[in-house]
Design a protein around this motif. Structure first.
Motif, PDB file in Angstrom:
ATOM      1  N   ALA A  14       7.503  32.835 -53.930  1.00 49.33           N
ATOM      2  CA  ALA A  14       6.268  33.202 -54.625  1.00 49.33           C
ATOM      3  C   ALA A  14       5.447  31.971 -54.984  1.00 49.33           C
ATOM      4  O   ALA A  14       4.216  31.952 -54.811  1.00 49.33           O
ATOM      5  CB  ALA A  14       6.601  33.996 -55.888  1.00 49.33           C
ATOM      6  N   GLY A  15       6.111  30.920 -55.466  1.00 43.37           N
ATOM      7  CA  GLY A  15       5.397  29.696 -55.832  1.00 43.37           C
ATOM      8  C   GLY A  15       4.766  29.016 -54.635  1.00 43.37           C
ATOM      9  O   GLY A  15       3.621  28.552 -54.696  1.00 43.37           O
ATOM     10  N   ALA A  16       5.504  28.953 -53.524  1.00 47.24           N
ATOM     11  CA  ALA A  16       4.967  28.310 -52.322  1.00 47.24           C
ATOM     12  C   ALA A  16       3.782  29.087 -51.764  1.00 47.24           C
ATOM     13  O   ALA A  16       2.780  28.494 -51.344  1.00 47.24           O
ATOM     14  CB  ALA A  16       6.062  28.175 -51.266  1.00 47.24           C
ATOM     15  N   LEU A  17       3.886  30.418 -51.765  1.00 49.02           N
ATOM     16  CA  LEU A  17       2.771  31.232 -51.270  1.00 49.02           C
ATOM     17  C   LEU A  17       1.546  31.078 -52.168  1.00 49.02           C
ATOM     18  O   LEU A  17       0.411  30.994 -51.692  1.00 49.02           O
ATOM     19  CB  LEU A  17       3.186  32.706 -51.206  1.00 49.02           C
TER      20      LEU A  17
ATOM     21  N   GLY B  63       1.952  35.520 -42.982  1.00 48.44           N
ATOM     22  CA  GLY B  63       2.525  35.935 -41.712  1.00 48.44           C
ATOM     23  C   GLY B  63       4.031  36.041 -41.794  1.00 48.44           C
ATOM     24  O   GLY B  63       4.683  35.413 -42.643  1.00 48.44           O
ATOM     25  N   ALA B  64       4.604  36.847 -40.899  1.00 44.14           N
ATOM     26  CA  ALA B  64       6.047  37.107 -40.918  1.00 44.14           C
ATOM     27  C   ALA B  64       6.857  35.843 -40.652  1.00 44.14           C
ATOM     28  O   ALA B  64       7.899  35.615 -41.281  1.00 44.14           O
ATOM     29  CB  ALA B  64       6.384  38.182 -39.885  1.00 44.14           C
ATOM     30  N   ASP B  65       6.401  35.008 -39.713  1.00 43.06           N
ATOM     31  CA  ASP B  65       7.143  33.787 -39.385  1.00 43.06           C
ATOM     32  C   ASP B  65       7.178  32.818 -40.562  1.00 43.06           C
ATOM     33  O   ASP B  65       8.217  32.207 -40.846  1.00 43.06           O
ATOM     34  CB  ASP B  65       6.516  33.102 -38.168  1.00 43.06           C
ATOM     35  N   VAL B  66       6.046  32.675 -41.237  1.00 42.20           N
ATOM     36  CA  VAL B  66       5.987  31.788 -42.400  1.00 42.20           C
ATOM     37  C   VAL B  66       6.914  32.292 -43.496  1.00 42.20           C
ATOM     38  O   VAL B  66       7.659  31.517 -44.111  1.00 42.20           O
ATOM     39  CB  VAL B  66       4.538  31.681 -42.921  1.00 42.20           C
ATOM     40  N   LEU B  67       6.875  33.593 -43.738  1.00 42.06           N
ATOM     41  CA  LEU B  67       7.712  34.170 -44.791  1.00 42.06           C
ATOM     42  C   LEU B  67       9.189  34.021 -44.472  1.00 42.06           C
ATOM     43  O   LEU B  67      10.005  33.725 -45.352  1.00 42.06           O
ATOM     44  CB  LEU B  67       7.355  35.640 -44.982  1.00 42.06           C
ATOM     45  N   THR B  68       9.558  34.199 -43.210  1.00 47.34           N
ATOM     46  CA  THR B  68      10.957  34.047 -42.811  1.00 47.34           C
ATOM     47  C   THR B  68      11.430  32.607 -43.000  1.00 47.34           C
ATOM     48  O   THR B  68      12.501  32.356 -43.580  1.00 47.34           O
ATOM     49  CB  THR B  68      11.139  34.462 -41.338  1.00 47.34           C
TER      50      THR B  68
END
Length: 318
Positions: free
Chosen positions: A264-267, A274-279
């Motif tokens: 949450a902090g990084a976002l 995007g899904a790749d970033v979240l993964t």
């Protein structure tokens, strides 16, 4: 059976949470994939990061030692053991239940009244929260559209403890008079834990800032090495993870809540979407959480080696 469940409820909740968390990670990505990221970083940075994390444990212990210097003279290693056991309990037990271990340990080891240790811990937690936010907000200042006004606002926020300490008596008198009794009691507890003069205040403040600067920067650095891009996003991730551990919403061992705080902090600080970033971010968060747990366990083991037994006949605190 019912008595057993009542006595060991916290430990059982922690165990179930950890097992469920481990199972979820294995199902989601696989522990082999998660842990393989460390081999890409190399042993040098990992050892340095763990060493810096243990340094922060020593700094926190030194802060308590300085606060009680008249009572704990010559007992630094014993206090280090107390603070490390307290830190580990705080991590492992849910909903900040581990905080109570500090009062119990200080009483059993140093015969210190629980009200006195509780007041000091409350004061230090206020400093911790302020310093943690101050370090984390650097990322927002760097990304702000108007850097200079943001920097000035950040400097004013950083100076708030000095102004608060200078005007502590009228401020606390106002809070105690005007706010509900529950808030007034909290204010009275903080006031009773405040240092008596500027010297102890500045030492406690400086050690608090040093502790959180080293810890947040170390975690942000490891997040960057694990693939979180940029400057602000790793800093925001470190801030989010640590905030999740100091606020009441804290799962046993930080399982789930600590990595979620990092994500949450990084976002929030611009990691992308995007899904790749979240993964990738989620996997990095799990690995950083493991590093935090390992450093806490290593600090506790080190303290037990340095001070294996409580000294007999500890003199009562003044």
């Amino acid at each position: 059976m019912a008595d057993f469940l009542r006595r060991h409820a916290a430990a059982l909740i922690s165990l179930v949470a950890v097992v469920a968390y481990c199972g979820f990670i294995e199902w989601m990505w696989g522990w082999g994939r998660i842990l393989s990221a460390w081999s890409a970083i190399g042993p040098g940075p990992v050892a340095l990061a763990l060493g810096l994390m243990i340094v922060t444990h020593l700094v926190r212990c030194l802060r308590v030692y300085d606060y009680f210097r008249a009572d704990l003279s010559g007992a630094f290693l014993r206090l280090f053991r107390v603070t490390q056991v307290h830190n580990l309990a705080n991590i492992l037990l849910p909903f900040r239940a581990g905080e109570a271990s500090f009062f119990v340990l200080m009483r059993s080891e140093f015969a210190m009244p629980m009200t006195r240790s509780a007041a000091s811990l409350l004061w230090m937690r206020v400093l911790d929260l302020h310093a943690l936010l101050a370090v984390g907000l650097i990322g927002l200042v760097v990304k702000a559209p108007l850097v200079w006004p943001a920097a000035l606002a950040w400097c004013a926020y950083c100076a708030a403890p000095i102004l608060g300490f200078a005007f502590q008596k009228p401020l606390f008198a106002f809070v105690i008079r005007r706010f509900p009794r529950k808030v007034a009691r909290l204010a009275e507890g903080v006031l009773s834990g405040l240092p008596s003069s500027w010297g102890p205040f500045f030492r406690a403040w400086a050690m608090t800032v040093l502790n959180w600067t080293v810890k947040v920067v170390t975690i942000a650095w490891i997040l960057h090495l694990l693939g979180v891009p940029g400057f602000s996003a790793p800093l925001g991730g470190a801030l989010g993870g640590e905030l999740s551990s100091v606020l009441p919403a804290h799962a046993p061992g930080g399982v789930g809540t600590y990595p979620a705080g990092i994500v949450a902090g990084a976002l929030a600080f611009g990691a992308g979407d995007g899904a790749d970033v979240l993964t990738a971010l989620s996997q990095a968060a799990v690995n950083v959480h493991l590093m935090v747990l390992v450093s806490a366990a290593a600090g506790t083991l080190l303290s037990l080696v340095l001070a294996p037994r409580a000294a007999q006949g500890a003199r009562p605190a003044a």
